[in-house]
Design a protein around this motif. Structure first.
Motif: not given
Length: 398
Positions: A19, A83-84, A87, A188-189, A192-194
């Motif tokens: 990440n 993440r959001s 994006t 990224m969407w 990736s992760r929080n």
């Protein structure tokens, strides 16, 4: 049992690294987009017949939204996660990127769409809390320092944008950047992760901003960051103009040297973050301020290129880079994790605003005096003043 804990630790470490890598790549691309106008300032100036002041305004305009926009973006990141937000910023930035590309013949339209191009610069306020949440307190200086290397997107822009325009033209170059933004948004969407420890803050935005503004640490770090990151942004966007006007470099040659400046600052940023974890962010910041002061004085003397002027610019970039790495390590030390996103947005906005005014000032100074000497003298004085303030304000903090 130990094996299970070890596997979980290794898995989390791998996820954190992934990440951090993705966030840094997205940051680099959006910073490239944020700095699309600066490397082409000479082209716009000649084509549209702009004065030095008009050129400096054109270069500085994207910095404004990229600065002020970090405040709401930081609070939105606390609520929706990195993440959001990464994006969304990638996809939203496509619109002004395209419109800047079709507006090369109009100064008014370039100012308008350049203003909204600043949206790409707000990604900084997304990445700091995003990567910080993946690392424990003792490693956050390292994490934010590595993430900060994404500001090398300005170097990529300085080096490649003029060359792409020479080969493809203005419109196709901007269209290519639109495609890159779309691809990065998808990446990224999708990948990736929080961080597992991250929790959204659902209370209204204004109380959180007000809460951040009441913190003494917010104002202190805003002052420090406005100097070092503002200095980096100012030089990254305005240095092509300065080098073409003061040293008569071509636009491509000026872009190459600006890329070298940005790379030096980018390399220094994670070093500043790592050193902050080891010897303390205040000490590293003081080194940054004093070093910047010294080489600003050297450049005020208008030394000849390439040496010592080029050497002085590189060392100036290194000292600014050390400061950009140390100050967010100081934020992580002074501010609790749940407030980092909001404070990051506020401090990041101050840093961006610190980069908004110097190009305007430099343009006016050059137009009035025919030299940049006074601008460098003012930078040296500001560095000395902030260094003295830091010694007093952070007494007892390493």
């Amino acid at each position: 049992m130990r094996t299970g804990n070890g596997e979980r630790t290794n898995r989390r470490s791998g996820m954190a690294s992934r990440n951090l890598t993705l966030a840094t790549a997205a940051f680099a691309l959006t910073f490239w987009v944020w700095n699309l106008i600066g490397p082409l300032s000479h082209t716009y100036s000649e084509h549209l017949g702009l004065s030095p002041t008009q050129t400096s305004i054109l270069v500085a305009v994207p910095v404004l939204v990229g600065s002020l926009g970090r405040v709401p973006v930081g609070t939105l990141t606390d609520r929706h996660g990195g993440r959001s937000m990464f994006t969304v910023i990638c996809f939203v930035s496509i619109v002004p990127t395209f419109l800047v590309g079709v507006s090369a013949s109009s100064y008014g339209l370039l100012l308008l769409w350049g203003f909204f191009l600043g949206i790409a610069g707000t990604s900084f306020a997304v990445g700091i809390p995003f990567v910080s949440s993946w690392y424990e307190a003792g490693r956050r200086g390292f994490a934010t320092g590595v993430f900060g290397t994404g500001m090398g997107g300005t170097a990529l822009s300085a080096f490649f944008t003029p060359r792409l325009v020479e080969g493809l033209g203005v419109f196709l170059t901007h269209l290519l950047m639109c495609a890159a933004l779309a691809a990065m948004g998808v990446v990224m969407w999708s990948f990736s992760r929080n961080a597992p420890s991250w929790r959204p803050r659902t209370e209204p935005t204004w109380p959180r901003l007000k809460e951040g503004l009441t913190l003494k640490a917010t104002w202190q770090n805003s002052l420090l960051y406005a100097l070092v990151f503002g200095g980096f942004v100012a030089f990254s966007t305005y240095l092509p103009t300065l080098l073409t006007s003061a040293y008569a470099f071509t636009q491509t040659d000026a872009g190459m040297r600006t890329a070298g400046f940005a790379i030096a600052a980018v390399v220094a940023r994670p070093i500043g973050g790592t050193l902050s974890d080891r010897i303390g962010p205040v000490k590293v910041s003081l080194v940054s301020f004093v070093g910047t002061c010294v080489f600003a004085i050297v450049l005020a003397l208008h030394p000849p290129a390439e040496f010592p002027a080029g050497f002085a610019f590189v060392l100036l970039a290194i000292f600014l880079g050390l400061g950009t790495g140390s100050i967010f390590a100081l934020v992580a030390r002074l501010v609790e994790p749940s407030r980092v996103g909001t404070v990051t947005g506020l401090v990041g906005a101050a840093g961006g605003l610190g980069g908004y005014f110097p190009p305007l000032l430099m343009g006016v100074i050059y137009q009035v005096t025919g030299a940049y000497t006074l601008g460098f003298v003012l930078l040296a004085a500001a560095c000395l003043a902030v260094a003295l303030y830091s010694v007093r304000a952070f007494r007892g903090i390493p």
